[in-house]
Write a protein that holds these residues in place. Structure first.
Motif, PDB file in Angstrom:
ATOM      1  N   THR A 126     -79.349 -17.114   0.886  1.00 54.84           N
ATOM      2  CA  THR A 126     -78.108 -16.649   0.264  1.00 54.84           C
ATOM      3  C   THR A 126     -78.149 -15.155  -0.038  1.00 54.84           C
ATOM      4  O   THR A 126     -77.151 -14.450   0.141  1.00 54.84           O
ATOM      5  CB  THR A 126     -77.849 -17.428  -1.037  1.00 54.84           C
ATOM      6  N   THR A 127     -79.301 -14.645  -0.467  1.00 53.37           N
ATOM      7  CA  THR A 127     -79.396 -13.233  -0.824  1.00 53.37           C
ATOM      8  C   THR A 127     -79.282 -12.336   0.409  1.00 53.37           C
ATOM      9  O   THR A 127     -78.631 -11.283   0.366  1.00 53.37           O
ATOM     10  CB  THR A 127     -80.708 -12.948  -1.570  1.00 53.37           C
ATOM     11  N   SER A 128     -79.906 -12.750   1.509  1.00 53.02           N
ATOM     12  CA  SER A 128     -79.798 -11.950   2.734  1.00 53.02           C
ATOM     13  C   SER A 128     -78.354 -11.934   3.233  1.00 53.02           C
ATOM     14  O   SER A 128     -77.875 -10.910   3.753  1.00 53.02           O
ATOM     15  CB  SER A 128     -80.737 -12.488   3.820  1.00 53.02           C
ATOM     16  N   SER A 129     -77.637 -13.040   3.057  1.00 52.14           N
ATOM     17  CA  SER A 129     -76.220 -13.061   3.423  1.00 52.14           C
ATOM     18  C   SER A 129     -75.416 -12.113   2.529  1.00 52.14           C
ATOM     19  O   SER A 129     -74.508 -11.422   3.000  1.00 52.14           O
ATOM     20  CB  SER A 129     -75.655 -14.484   3.284  1.00 52.14           C
ATOM     21  N   GLY A 130     -75.777 -12.062   1.246  1.00 52.08           N
ATOM     22  CA  GLY A 130     -75.093 -11.163   0.321  1.00 52.08           C
ATOM     23  C   GLY A 130     -75.298  -9.706   0.678  1.00 52.08           C
ATOM     24  O   GLY A 130     -74.358  -8.898   0.638  1.00 52.08           O
ATOM     25  N   ILE A 131     -76.534  -9.339   1.022  1.00 56.85           N
ATOM     26  CA  ILE A 131     -76.823  -7.961   1.425  1.00 56.85           C
ATOM     27  C   ILE A 131     -76.067  -7.601   2.700  1.00 56.85           C
ATOM     28  O   ILE A 131     -75.461  -6.524   2.808  1.00 56.85           O
ATOM     29  CB  ILE A 131     -78.341  -7.772   1.632  1.00 56.85           C
ATOM     30  N   THR A 132     -76.078  -8.514   3.672  1.00 55.83           N
ATOM     31  CA  THR A 132     -75.405  -8.246   4.943  1.00 55.83           C
ATOM     32  C   THR A 132     -73.904  -8.086   4.736  1.00 55.83           C
ATOM     33  O   THR A 132     -73.278  -7.172   5.307  1.00 55.83           O
ATOM     34  CB  THR A 132     -75.687  -9.389   5.942  1.00 55.83           C
ATOM     35  N   ALA A 133     -73.326  -8.942   3.906  1.00 57.86           N
ATOM     36  CA  ALA A 133     -71.888  -8.832   3.617  1.00 57.86           C
ATOM     37  C   ALA A 133     -71.572  -7.508   2.920  1.00 57.86           C
ATOM     38  O   ALA A 133     -70.600  -6.825   3.270  1.00 57.86           O
ATOM     39  CB  ALA A 133     -71.441 -10.010   2.756  1.00 57.86           C
ATOM     40  N   ALA A 134     -72.403  -7.123   1.953  1.00 58.99           N
ATOM     41  CA  ALA A 134     -72.159  -5.877   1.225  1.00 58.99           C
ATOM     42  C   ALA A 134     -72.181  -4.675   2.163  1.00 58.99           C
ATOM     43  O   ALA A 134     -71.298  -3.807   2.104  1.00 58.99           O
ATOM     44  CB  ALA A 134     -73.205  -5.706   0.122  1.00 58.99           C
ATOM     45  N   LEU A 135     -73.174  -4.608   3.048  1.00 63.48           N
ATOM     46  CA  LEU A 135     -73.257  -3.474   3.980  1.00 63.48           C
ATOM     47  C   LEU A 135     -72.135  -3.515   5.008  1.00 63.48           C
ATOM     48  O   LEU A 135     -71.646  -2.461   5.445  1.00 63.48           O
ATOM     49  CB  LEU A 135     -74.622  -3.458   4.681  1.00 63.48           C
ATOM     50  N   ARG A 136     -71.722  -4.726   5.369  1.00 68.33           N
ATOM     51  CA  ARG A 136     -70.602  -4.844   6.313  1.00 68.33           C
ATOM     52  C   ARG A 136     -69.330  -4.265   5.682  1.00 68.33           C
ATOM     53  O   ARG A 136     -68.599  -3.502   6.320  1.00 68.33           O
ATOM     54  CB  ARG A 136     -70.405  -6.314   6.684  1.00 68.33           C
ATOM     55  N   PHE A 137     -69.062  -4.599   4.426  1.00 65.42           N
ATOM     56  CA  PHE A 137     -67.863  -4.078   3.750  1.00 65.42           C
ATOM     57  C   PHE A 137     -67.981  -2.581   3.499  1.00 65.42           C
ATOM     58  O   PHE A 137     -67.014  -1.836   3.669  1.00 65.42           O
ATOM     59  CB  PHE A 137     -67.646  -4.822   2.432  1.00 65.42           C
ATOM     60  N   LEU A 138     -69.149  -2.120   3.080  1.00 65.44           N
ATOM     61  CA  LEU A 138     -69.346  -0.702   2.795  1.00 65.44           C
ATOM     62  C   LEU A 138     -69.218   0.149   4.064  1.00 65.44           C
ATOM     63  O   LEU A 138     -68.795   1.308   3.991  1.00 65.44           O
ATOM     64  CB  LEU A 138     -70.718  -0.478   2.158  1.00 65.44           C
ATOM     65  N   SER A 139     -69.573  -0.413   5.212  1.00 65.53           N
ATOM     66  CA  SER A 139     -69.474   0.327   6.481  1.00 65.53           C
ATOM     67  C   SER A 139     -68.040   0.724   6.781  1.00 65.53           C
ATOM     68  O   SER A 139     -67.783   1.736   7.443  1.00 65.53           O
ATOM     69  CB  SER A 139     -70.014  -0.525   7.638  1.00 65.53           C
ATOM     70  N   ASP A 140     -67.099  -0.081   6.297  1.00 64.31           N
ATOM     71  CA  ASP A 140     -65.680   0.181   6.557  1.00 64.31           C
ATOM     72  C   ASP A 140     -64.972   0.846   5.378  1.00 64.31           C
ATOM     73  O   ASP A 140     -63.749   1.003   5.400  1.00 64.31           O
ATOM     74  CB  ASP A 140     -64.957  -1.139   6.887  1.00 64.31           C
ATOM     75  N   ASP A 141     -65.737   1.207   4.347  1.00 62.97           N
ATOM     76  CA  ASP A 141     -65.115   1.774   3.154  1.00 62.97           C
ATOM     77  C   ASP A 141     -65.895   2.997   2.673  1.00 62.97           C
ATOM     78  O   ASP A 141     -66.718   2.911   1.761  1.00 62.97           O
ATOM     79  CB  ASP A 141     -65.060   0.707   2.045  1.00 62.97           C
ATOM     80  N   PRO A 142     -65.658   4.166   3.284  1.00 57.45           N
ATOM     81  CA  PRO A 142     -66.389   5.384   2.917  1.00 57.45           C
ATOM     82  C   PRO A 142     -66.266   5.755   1.448  1.00 57.45           C
ATOM     83  O   PRO A 142     -67.212   6.269   0.848  1.00 57.45           O
ATOM     84  CB  PRO A 142     -65.760   6.459   3.817  1.00 57.45           C
ATOM     85  N   LYS A 143     -65.102   5.475   0.843  1.00 55.36           N
ATOM     86  CA  LYS A 143     -64.901   5.822  -0.567  1.00 55.36           C
ATOM     87  C   LYS A 143     -65.834   5.009  -1.461  1.00 55.36           C
ATOM     88  O   LYS A 143     -66.470   5.542  -2.380  1.00 55.36           O
ATOM     89  CB  LYS A 143     -63.445   5.573  -0.954  1.00 55.36           C
ATOM     90  N   ALA A 144     -65.938   3.707  -1.201  1.00 58.43           N
ATOM     91  CA  ALA A 144     -66.819   2.856  -1.999  1.00 58.43           C
ATOM     92  C   ALA A 144     -68.273   3.249  -1.775  1.00 58.43           C
ATOM     93  O   ALA A 144     -69.075   3.297  -2.719  1.00 58.43           O
ATOM     94  CB  ALA A 144     -66.607   1.387  -1.631  1.00 58.43           C
ATOM     95  N   LEU A 145     -68.628   3.550  -0.522  1.00 59.82           N
ATOM     96  CA  LEU A 145     -69.999   3.949  -0.211  1.00 59.82           C
ATOM     97  C   LEU A 145     -70.351   5.259  -0.916  1.00 59.82           C
ATOM     98  O   LEU A 145     -71.463   5.414  -1.441  1.00 59.82           O
ATOM     99  CB  LEU A 145     -70.174   4.098   1.302  1.00 59.82           C
TER     100      LEU A 145
END
Length: 367
Positions: A178-197
Protein backbone atom coordinates in the motif's frame (compact mmCIF):
# COMPACT_ATOMS: atom_id res chain seq x y z
CA UNK A 1 -10.04 -15.18 4.33
CA UNK A 2 -8.46 -17.94 2.24
CA UNK A 3 -5.90 -15.53 0.83
CA UNK A 4 -4.90 -13.75 4.03
CA UNK A 5 -5.28 -16.75 6.33
CA UNK A 6 -8.25 -18.00 8.33
CA UNK A 7 -6.46 -17.08 11.57
CA UNK A 8 -5.44 -13.56 10.55
CA UNK A 9 -6.05 -10.43 12.62
CA UNK A 10 -8.89 -9.40 10.29
CA UNK A 11 -11.14 -12.12 11.76
CA UNK A 12 -10.40 -11.49 15.44
CA UNK A 13 -12.79 -9.80 17.84
CA UNK A 14 -12.88 -8.30 21.31
CA UNK A 15 -10.04 -8.65 23.77
CA UNK A 16 -7.92 -10.80 21.46
CA UNK A 17 -8.09 -8.19 18.69
CA UNK A 18 -7.11 -5.54 21.24
CA UNK A 19 -4.17 -7.70 22.36
CA UNK A 20 -2.96 -8.16 18.77
CA UNK A 21 -3.19 -4.43 18.02
CA UNK A 22 -1.14 -3.63 21.12
CA UNK A 23 1.42 -6.22 20.04
CA UNK A 24 1.74 -4.74 16.55
CA UNK A 25 1.88 -1.20 17.96
CA UNK A 26 5.09 -2.16 19.75
CA UNK A 27 6.56 -2.09 16.24
CA UNK A 28 4.48 0.62 14.55
CA UNK A 29 3.55 2.80 17.55
CA UNK A 30 4.64 6.47 17.86
CA UNK A 31 7.54 5.77 20.22
CA UNK A 32 9.16 3.18 17.97
CA UNK A 33 8.52 5.32 14.89
CA UNK A 34 10.33 8.24 16.53
CA UNK A 35 13.25 6.31 18.01
CA UNK A 36 13.89 3.57 15.45
CA UNK A 37 11.87 3.62 12.24
CA UNK A 38 12.54 7.26 11.37
CA UNK A 39 16.25 6.48 11.10
CA UNK A 40 15.69 3.24 9.15
CA UNK A 41 13.40 4.88 6.60
CA UNK A 42 15.83 7.76 5.95
CA UNK A 43 18.81 5.45 5.53
CA UNK A 44 17.04 3.20 3.04
CA UNK A 45 15.48 6.12 1.11
CA UNK A 46 18.86 7.85 0.66
CA UNK A 47 20.57 4.60 -0.42
CA UNK A 48 17.78 3.69 -2.85
CA UNK A 49 17.67 7.09 -4.52
CA UNK A 50 21.43 7.12 -4.93
CA UNK A 51 21.30 3.68 -6.58
CA UNK A 52 18.61 4.90 -9.01
CA UNK A 53 20.54 8.01 -10.06
CA UNK A 54 22.61 6.56 -12.88
CA UNK A 55 19.99 4.20 -14.27
CA UNK A 56 18.37 5.19 -17.58
CA UNK A 57 14.94 4.51 -16.05
CA UNK A 58 13.29 2.85 -13.10
CA UNK A 59 9.77 1.52 -12.69
CA UNK A 60 8.72 3.46 -9.62
CA UNK A 61 6.15 1.09 -8.12
CA UNK A 62 8.52 -1.89 -8.23
CA UNK A 63 11.52 0.12 -7.02
CA UNK A 64 9.68 1.62 -4.06
CA UNK A 65 8.17 -1.78 -3.20
CA UNK A 66 11.65 -3.22 -2.84
CA UNK A 67 12.82 -0.19 -0.84
CA UNK A 68 9.94 -0.28 1.64
CA UNK A 69 9.99 -4.05 2.01
CA UNK A 70 13.62 -3.88 3.13
CA UNK A 71 12.60 -1.54 5.98
CA UNK A 72 9.60 -3.51 7.23
CA UNK A 73 11.13 -6.96 6.73
CA UNK A 74 14.19 -5.96 8.72
CA UNK A 75 12.10 -5.00 11.74
CA UNK A 76 9.62 -7.84 11.34
CA UNK A 77 11.92 -10.80 10.71
CA UNK A 78 15.50 -9.35 10.56
CA UNK A 79 15.48 -10.04 6.82
CA UNK A 80 18.43 -8.78 4.80
CA UNK A 81 18.11 -9.38 1.07
CA UNK A 82 21.87 -9.21 0.49
CA UNK A 83 22.60 -12.05 2.90
CA UNK A 84 19.42 -14.12 2.54
CA UNK A 85 19.51 -17.57 0.97
CA UNK A 86 15.88 -17.09 -0.09
CA UNK A 87 16.66 -14.38 -2.67
CA UNK A 88 14.25 -11.50 -3.12
CA UNK A 89 11.48 -12.43 -0.71
CA UNK A 90 9.32 -9.47 -1.71
CA UNK A 91 9.19 -10.81 -5.28
CA UNK A 92 7.37 -13.87 -3.94
CA UNK A 93 4.40 -11.58 -3.35
CA UNK A 94 4.03 -10.79 -7.08
CA UNK A 95 1.86 -13.80 -7.89
CA UNK A 96 -0.07 -13.16 -4.70
CA UNK A 97 -0.87 -9.59 -5.78
CA UNK A 98 -2.13 -10.61 -9.21
CA UNK A 99 -4.89 -12.74 -7.74
CA UNK A 100 -5.79 -10.70 -4.71
CA UNK A 101 -9.08 -9.49 -6.22
CA UNK A 102 -9.55 -12.31 -8.72
CA UNK A 103 -12.46 -14.75 -8.93
CA UNK A 104 -11.68 -17.47 -6.34
CA UNK A 105 -11.37 -20.42 -8.70
CA UNK A 106 -8.58 -22.70 -7.46
CA UNK A 107 -7.58 -24.34 -10.75
CA UNK A 108 -4.04 -24.33 -12.23
CA UNK A 109 -3.70 -21.46 -14.68
CA UNK A 110 -6.08 -19.08 -12.91
CA UNK A 111 -4.98 -15.87 -11.19
CA UNK A 112 -6.40 -17.13 -7.89
CA UNK A 113 -4.39 -20.35 -8.13
CA UNK A 114 -1.18 -18.37 -8.74
CA UNK A 115 -2.12 -16.12 -5.85
CA UNK A 116 -2.49 -19.06 -3.47
CA UNK A 117 0.77 -20.58 -4.72
CA UNK A 118 2.51 -17.27 -4.02
CA UNK A 119 1.10 -17.31 -0.50
CA UNK A 120 2.20 -20.93 -0.07
CA UNK A 121 5.79 -20.07 -1.06
CA UNK A 122 5.99 -17.14 1.37
CA UNK A 123 4.44 -19.15 4.21
CA UNK A 124 6.98 -21.94 3.65
CA UNK A 125 9.82 -19.43 4.09
CA UNK A 126 8.22 -17.92 7.20
CA UNK A 127 7.63 -21.37 8.73
CA UNK A 128 11.28 -22.27 8.19
CA UNK A 129 12.37 -18.99 9.77
CA UNK A 130 10.10 -19.52 12.78
CA UNK A 131 11.42 -23.05 13.35
CA UNK A 132 15.04 -21.86 13.13
CA UNK A 133 14.41 -18.95 15.50
CA UNK A 134 12.72 -21.18 18.10
CA UNK A 135 15.79 -23.42 18.18
CA UNK A 136 18.24 -20.53 18.42
CA UNK A 137 19.46 -18.97 21.66
CA UNK A 138 17.13 -16.32 23.09
CA UNK A 139 17.94 -12.95 21.50
CA UNK A 140 15.97 -10.65 23.80
CA UNK A 141 13.13 -9.58 21.47
CA UNK A 142 15.21 -7.96 18.73
CA UNK A 143 12.52 -8.04 16.03
CA UNK A 144 8.78 -8.65 15.76
CA UNK A 145 9.25 -12.38 15.23
CA UNK A 146 10.98 -12.53 18.61
CA UNK A 147 8.00 -10.73 20.15
CA UNK A 148 5.65 -13.27 18.57
CA UNK A 149 7.68 -16.21 19.88
CA UNK A 150 7.61 -14.72 23.38
CA UNK A 151 3.87 -14.21 23.04
CA UNK A 152 3.40 -17.81 21.90
CA UNK A 153 5.00 -18.95 25.13
CA UNK A 154 3.12 -16.57 27.40
CA UNK A 155 -0.32 -16.67 25.72
CA UNK A 156 -0.65 -20.32 24.70
CA UNK A 157 -4.41 -20.15 25.25
CA UNK A 158 -4.68 -17.29 22.73
CA UNK A 159 -1.90 -17.55 20.18
CA UNK A 160 -0.78 -20.49 18.03
CA UNK A 161 1.93 -20.79 15.38
CA UNK A 162 -0.46 -20.69 12.42
CA UNK A 163 -1.92 -17.45 13.74
CA UNK A 164 1.55 -15.98 14.25
CA UNK A 165 2.59 -16.88 10.70
CA UNK A 166 -0.62 -15.46 9.20
CA UNK A 167 -0.02 -12.23 11.11
CA UNK A 168 3.58 -12.00 9.83
CA UNK A 169 2.39 -12.63 6.28
CA UNK A 170 -0.24 -9.89 6.51
CA UNK A 171 2.16 -7.34 7.99
CA UNK A 172 4.84 -8.05 5.37
CA UNK A 173 2.31 -7.64 2.58
CA UNK A 174 0.47 -4.60 3.90
CA UNK A 175 3.70 -2.93 4.97
CA UNK A 176 5.05 -2.45 1.47
CA UNK A 177 2.28 -2.85 -1.08
CA UNK A 178 0.00 0.00 0.00
CA UNK A 179 2.81 2.45 0.81
CA UNK A 180 4.60 1.91 -2.50
CA UNK A 181 1.29 2.56 -4.27
CA UNK A 182 0.90 5.77 -2.26
CA UNK A 183 4.37 7.00 -3.22
CA UNK A 184 3.80 6.16 -6.88
CA UNK A 185 0.44 7.94 -6.91
CA UNK A 186 1.92 11.02 -5.22
CA UNK A 187 4.75 11.32 -7.75
CA UNK A 188 2.34 10.69 -10.61
CA UNK A 189 0.14 13.61 -9.48
CA UNK A 190 3.10 15.88 -8.71
CA UNK A 191 4.55 15.23 -12.19
CA UNK A 192 1.52 16.97 -13.67
CA UNK A 193 1.33 19.78 -11.12
CA UNK A 194 4.42 22.06 -11.12
CA UNK A 195 2.81 24.45 -8.62
CA UNK A 196 2.26 21.72 -6.02
CA UNK A 197 5.75 20.33 -6.64
CA UNK A 198 7.28 23.78 -6.16
CA UNK A 199 5.50 24.37 -2.84
CA UNK A 200 6.45 20.89 -1.65
CA UNK A 201 10.09 21.46 -2.60
CA UNK A 202 10.17 24.85 -0.88
CA UNK A 203 8.86 23.32 2.33
CA UNK A 204 11.63 20.74 2.38
CA UNK A 205 14.37 23.13 1.28
CA UNK A 206 13.37 25.42 4.15
CA UNK A 207 13.72 22.54 6.60
CA UNK A 208 17.28 21.90 5.37
CA UNK A 209 18.20 25.58 5.49
CA UNK A 210 17.20 25.85 9.14
CA UNK A 211 19.66 23.12 10.17
CA UNK A 212 23.25 23.67 11.28
CA UNK A 213 24.17 20.78 8.99
CA UNK A 214 21.87 20.62 5.93
CA UNK A 215 22.69 16.93 5.43
CA UNK A 216 21.91 15.85 8.98
CA UNK A 217 19.09 13.37 9.61
CA UNK A 218 15.49 14.51 9.77
CA UNK A 219 14.32 14.98 13.33
CA UNK A 220 10.90 13.96 14.60
CA UNK A 221 10.03 17.64 15.05
CA UNK A 222 10.96 18.37 11.43
CA UNK A 223 8.83 15.49 10.23
CA UNK A 224 5.83 16.71 12.21
CA UNK A 225 6.28 20.21 10.73
CA UNK A 226 5.76 19.02 7.11
CA UNK A 227 2.27 20.49 6.72
CA UNK A 228 2.04 20.81 2.94
CA UNK A 229 3.64 17.37 2.58
CA UNK A 230 0.82 16.01 4.73
CA UNK A 231 -1.71 17.71 2.43
CA UNK A 232 -0.07 16.11 -0.62
CA UNK A 233 -0.14 12.67 0.99
CA UNK A 234 -3.80 12.92 2.02
CA UNK A 235 -4.80 14.16 -1.43
CA UNK A 236 -2.87 11.41 -3.24
CA UNK A 237 -4.42 8.76 -0.99
CA UNK A 238 -7.89 10.27 -1.43
CA UNK A 239 -7.67 10.17 -5.22
CA UNK A 240 -5.72 6.91 -5.42
CA UNK A 241 -8.12 4.92 -3.22
CA UNK A 242 -5.42 2.34 -2.59
CA UNK A 243 -7.70 0.23 -0.41
CA UNK A 244 -10.68 -0.06 -2.80
CA UNK A 245 -12.98 -1.90 -0.38
CA UNK A 246 -13.23 -2.79 3.29
CA UNK A 247 -15.12 -5.80 4.57
CA UNK A 248 -17.04 -5.99 7.83
CA UNK A 249 -19.28 -8.54 9.51
CA UNK A 250 -22.18 -7.21 11.58
CA UNK A 251 -21.96 -8.61 15.13
CA UNK A 252 -25.26 -7.08 16.31
CA UNK A 253 -28.24 -5.42 14.64
CA UNK A 254 -27.37 -1.93 13.41
CA UNK A 255 -30.08 0.72 12.96
CA UNK A 256 -29.14 3.57 10.64
CA UNK A 257 -31.27 6.13 8.77
CA UNK A 258 -34.43 4.06 9.06
CA UNK A 259 -32.78 0.84 7.96
CA UNK A 260 -31.73 -2.21 9.97
CA UNK A 261 -28.60 -4.15 9.05
CA UNK A 262 -29.19 -7.60 10.61
CA UNK A 263 -26.62 -9.34 12.80
CA UNK A 264 -24.45 -11.67 10.73
CA UNK A 265 -24.65 -9.58 7.54
CA UNK A 266 -21.55 -9.13 5.40
CA UNK A 267 -20.80 -5.48 4.60
CA UNK A 268 -18.56 -4.11 1.85
CA UNK A 269 -17.57 -0.46 2.32
CA UNK A 270 -16.44 1.54 -0.72
CA UNK A 271 -14.21 4.46 0.40
CA UNK A 272 -14.24 6.15 -3.02
CA UNK A 273 -17.97 6.84 -2.62
CA UNK A 274 -16.91 9.36 0.01
CA UNK A 275 -13.52 10.34 -1.43
CA UNK A 276 -15.00 11.27 -4.82
CA UNK A 277 -18.27 12.73 -3.55
CA UNK A 278 -18.69 16.30 -4.92
CA UNK A 279 -20.81 17.31 -1.92
CA UNK A 280 -17.82 16.55 0.33
CA UNK A 281 -14.90 17.50 -1.94
CA UNK A 282 -15.26 20.27 -4.51
CA UNK A 283 -14.07 19.10 -7.96
CA UNK A 284 -13.32 15.67 -6.46
CA UNK A 285 -11.40 14.32 -9.47
CA UNK A 286 -8.83 17.12 -9.35
CA UNK A 287 -5.54 16.80 -7.49
CA UNK A 288 -5.72 19.76 -5.12
CA UNK A 289 -3.59 19.39 -1.96
CA UNK A 290 -4.51 22.96 -0.91
CA UNK A 291 -8.05 21.78 -0.15
CA UNK A 292 -6.64 20.24 3.05
CA UNK A 293 -5.56 23.67 4.32
CA UNK A 294 -9.20 24.59 4.85
CA UNK A 295 -10.37 21.35 6.43
CA UNK A 296 -9.31 19.50 9.54
CA UNK A 297 -7.08 16.55 8.70
CA UNK A 298 -8.51 13.23 9.87
CA UNK A 299 -7.96 12.67 13.59
CA UNK A 300 -5.97 9.45 13.97
CA UNK A 301 -5.83 9.08 10.19
CA UNK A 302 -9.51 8.47 9.45
CA UNK A 303 -12.97 10.04 9.43
CA UNK A 304 -16.32 9.38 7.75
CA UNK A 305 -15.06 11.51 4.85
CA UNK A 306 -11.55 9.99 4.61
CA UNK A 307 -11.05 6.24 4.85
CA UNK A 308 -7.71 5.58 3.14
CA UNK A 309 -6.66 3.60 6.21
CA UNK A 310 -10.05 2.22 7.16
CA UNK A 311 -11.60 3.48 10.36
CA UNK A 312 -12.87 2.78 13.84
CA UNK A 313 -11.47 -0.12 15.83
CA UNK A 314 -10.17 -1.60 12.57
CA UNK A 315 -8.13 1.44 11.57
CA UNK A 316 -4.92 0.28 9.90
CA UNK A 317 -2.37 -0.13 12.67
CA UNK A 318 0.41 0.99 10.30
CA UNK A 319 -1.26 4.22 9.12
CA UNK A 320 1.22 6.54 10.86
CA UNK A 321 4.15 4.44 9.64
CA UNK A 322 2.91 4.61 6.03
CA UNK A 323 2.49 8.40 6.11
CA UNK A 324 5.91 8.81 7.68
CA UNK A 325 7.56 6.69 4.99
CA UNK A 326 5.96 8.70 2.18
CA UNK A 327 6.91 12.03 3.79
CA UNK A 328 10.53 11.03 4.41
CA UNK A 329 10.90 9.65 0.89
CA UNK A 330 9.55 12.89 -0.57
CA UNK A 331 12.00 14.89 1.57
CA UNK A 332 14.98 12.84 0.40
CA UNK A 333 13.78 13.07 -3.19
CA UNK A 334 12.95 16.76 -3.68
CA UNK A 335 15.91 18.16 -1.70
CA UNK A 336 18.55 16.40 -3.80
CA UNK A 337 16.94 15.16 -6.99
CA UNK A 338 14.42 15.82 -9.72
CA UNK A 339 12.73 13.32 -12.00
CA UNK A 340 11.44 13.02 -15.53
CA UNK A 341 8.51 10.82 -16.52
CA UNK A 342 9.65 8.41 -19.24
CA UNK A 343 6.82 5.97 -19.83
CA UNK A 344 3.46 4.86 -18.44
CA UNK A 345 1.74 6.52 -15.53
CA UNK A 346 -1.81 5.58 -16.50
CA UNK A 347 -3.80 4.97 -13.32
CA UNK A 348 -6.65 2.48 -13.09
CA UNK A 349 -8.68 2.69 -9.90
CA UNK A 350 -10.73 -0.52 -10.12
CA UNK A 351 -10.30 -3.10 -8.79
CA UNK A 352 -7.79 -1.28 -6.62
CA UNK A 353 -5.13 1.23 -7.72
CA UNK A 354 -3.09 -0.15 -10.61
CA UNK A 355 -0.54 1.14 -13.09
CA UNK A 356 -1.03 -1.21 -16.09
CA UNK A 357 2.01 0.15 -17.96
CA UNK A 358 3.97 0.96 -14.81
CA UNK A 359 5.30 4.43 -14.11
CA UNK A 360 8.83 4.72 -15.45
CA UNK A 361 10.93 7.71 -14.45
CA UNK A 362 14.50 8.89 -14.83
CA UNK A 363 16.09 10.26 -11.69
CA UNK A 364 18.37 13.27 -12.15
CA UNK A 365 20.51 15.37 -9.77
CA UNK A 366 18.84 18.57 -8.60
CA UNK A 367 19.76 21.49 -10.82
Amino acid sequence: MRILGADCIIATLGSFHKHLRSLVLRLFGPENLRLVMLHDVQRIAHASLLSWLHQPRIELKQATSSMIFSVTAKRLISYDESSSSEGKLWMQFNAFLQGLLAFPLYIPGTAFYRCMQGRKNVMKILRKLLDERKKAAHRGSIDFLDLLIDDLKEKKHLMNENFALDLLFLLLFAGFETTSSGITAALRFLSDDPKALQELTEEHDNIRERRDDPDSEITWEEYKSMKFTSHVIHEALRLGNIAPVMFRKVIEDVHIKGYTIPKGSKIMINPSSAHLNPTIYKDPNEFNPWRWKDRAEPVGGASKEFMAFGGGLRLCVGADFAKMQIAIFLHCLVTKYRWKAIKGGTMVLSPGLQFPDGFHIQLLPKA
